[in-house]
Design an enzyme around this catalytic site. Structure first.
Site, mmCIF file in Angstrom:
data_model
loop_
_atom_site.group_PDB
_atom_site.id
_atom_site.type_symbol
_atom_site.label_atom_id
_atom_site.label_comp_id
_atom_site.label_asym_id
_atom_site.label_seq_id
_atom_site.Cartn_x
_atom_site.Cartn_y
_atom_site.Cartn_z
ATOM 1 N N CYS A 41 0.817 -1.218 0.000
ATOM 2 C CA CYS A 41 0.000 0.000 0.000
ATOM 3 C C CYS A 41 0.846 1.261 0.000
ATOM 4 O O CYS A 41 1.688 1.445 0.890
ATOM 5 C CB CYS A 41 -0.908 -0.014 1.233
ATOM 6 S SG CYS A 41 -1.849 1.507 1.456
ATOM 7 N N TYR A 172 -5.448 6.138 -9.166
ATOM 8 C CA TYR A 172 -6.597 5.294 -8.838
ATOM 9 C C TYR A 172 -7.827 5.720 -9.641
ATOM 10 O O TYR A 172 -8.626 4.874 -10.059
ATOM 11 C CB TYR A 172 -6.901 5.371 -7.342
ATOM 12 C CG TYR A 172 -5.928 4.603 -6.495
ATOM 13 C CD1 TYR A 172 -6.165 3.274 -6.145
ATOM 14 C CD2 TYR A 172 -4.747 5.192 -6.042
ATOM 15 C CE1 TYR A 172 -5.260 2.563 -5.365
ATOM 16 C CE2 TYR A 172 -3.833 4.487 -5.273
ATOM 17 C CZ TYR A 172 -4.095 3.178 -4.941
ATOM 18 O OH TYR A 172 -3.197 2.463 -4.184
#
Length: 328
Positions: A41, A172
């Site tokens: 992440c 994203y």
């Protein structure tokens, strides 16, 4: 998701803070809290880097979740027995449910967990790293750098906000777009900002001032994943990072700086994105490339001057249990 197919990140995090004066009920105390992260992440990667640079390892332990999760959240499948050895839990959601049995939002990393109660304190990733710099100062290592110097905070905040909106989150928005219009808007926003960053960094080594700051850390964790994940998986494919000379050299400079590259596990990064995002990559096939050998090649950025740690010093090697595989 907006009605135009644009991905909207839920930014409602647990707002509690761990502070020197404990004003939210969570005072800074050595050994009391556990930082839970995942190598995959980018948001968690920020916290890992800041903890390393500031030397907080002796007072703030770190739990590392595996790269793959399901709807029940991140799990500690890398640990013996599939349980975090300190918190004794299999999944991070257990700490959130200890705090609120009906917790309705995403179970995200990084998160600070209070070890005595087993409750999550906060998952507000942006504030967490700032507090590590400003509230944990009594436990910084000798020689810790100033990552959020007071005289530069306004500029750091401005640059970091632009980086979040147009780079960190934009990749994203490209990858999770549900319409051509939304994808193209995010794609253009992303590469316009990358061009702006290239211009800004062409003649200065770091984003703000002449030392590494919070702004560099926030940009690095996206750029280091760019070719491995975002270029192909998220369709951010105008150019690869390796085809952007200034940003490629800048990111290699940071990668080769202690505290940055020694937090990166490309195998876990690729496994997470290509396996978890079934809507983007339904086969779950993980690509073998790209070749990582270039990360250790000379970057030449030292010719721009600057001092990575200012008046401070590099951190020592990572603790044995926290080391990542070396590049081949």
């Amino acid at each position: 998701m907006s009605d135009k197919g644009e991905y909207k990140r839920d930014q409602n995090y647990l707002p509690d803070r761990i502070t020197a004066d404990g004003r939210d009920g969570w005072p800074v105390e050595p050994g009391r809290y556990r930082l839970v992260v995942a190598r995959a992440c980018p948001w968690a990667n920020r916290a890992v880097i800041v903890r390393r640079l500031l030397g907080l390892e002796p007072v703030l332990s770190m739990g590392i979740a595996g790269p793959v999760h399901d709807e029940r959240s991140w799990s500690f499948d890398l640990d013996p027995g599939g349980r975090d050895p300190v918190l004794g839990i299999e999944r991070l959601q257990e700490a959130f449910f200890k705090r609120d049995p009906d917790y309705p939002r995403g179970i995200t990393v990084p998160a600070f967990v209070d070890i005595p109660s087993g409750q999550v304190v906060t998952n507000d990733f942006a504030q967490m790293t700032l507090d590590m710099s400003t509230e944990w100062t009594a436990y910084h290592r000798s020689g810790a750098p100033e990552l959020y110097p007071e005289k530069l905070r306004d500029e750091i905040d401005d640059v970091a906000q632009k980086v979040f909106t147009d780079v960190n989150n934009a990749v994203y928005q490209c990858g999770f777009a549900r319409s051509q219009e939304a994808y193209e808007h995010s794609y253009r926003k992303l590469f316009t900002c990358l061009d702006w960053l290239s211009d800004r960094l062409a003649n200065q080594r770091y984003l703000v001032g002449d030392t590494i700051t919070e702004a560099d850390i926030r940009l690095f964790t996206t750029l280091v994943r760019f070719d491995a994940v975002y270029h192909g998986h998220f369709k951010c494919n105008r150019q690869k990072l390796t085809e952007l000379p200034v940003l490629w050299a800048y990111t290699r400079d940071l990668f080769q700086t202690p505290g940055f590259g020694d937090t990166i596990d490309f195998a876990q990064i690729k496994e997470h994105y290509y396996v978890v995002h079934k809507n983007v990559n339904p086969t779950g096939i993980i690509p073998l490339g790209p070749d990582t050998a270039g990360w250790l090649t000379p970057h030449g950025r030292e010719n721009l001057g600057g001092r990575p740690f200012g008046d401070g010093t590099p951190p020592g090697p990572p603790p044995a249990g926290e080391r990542v595989p070396e590049l081949a």
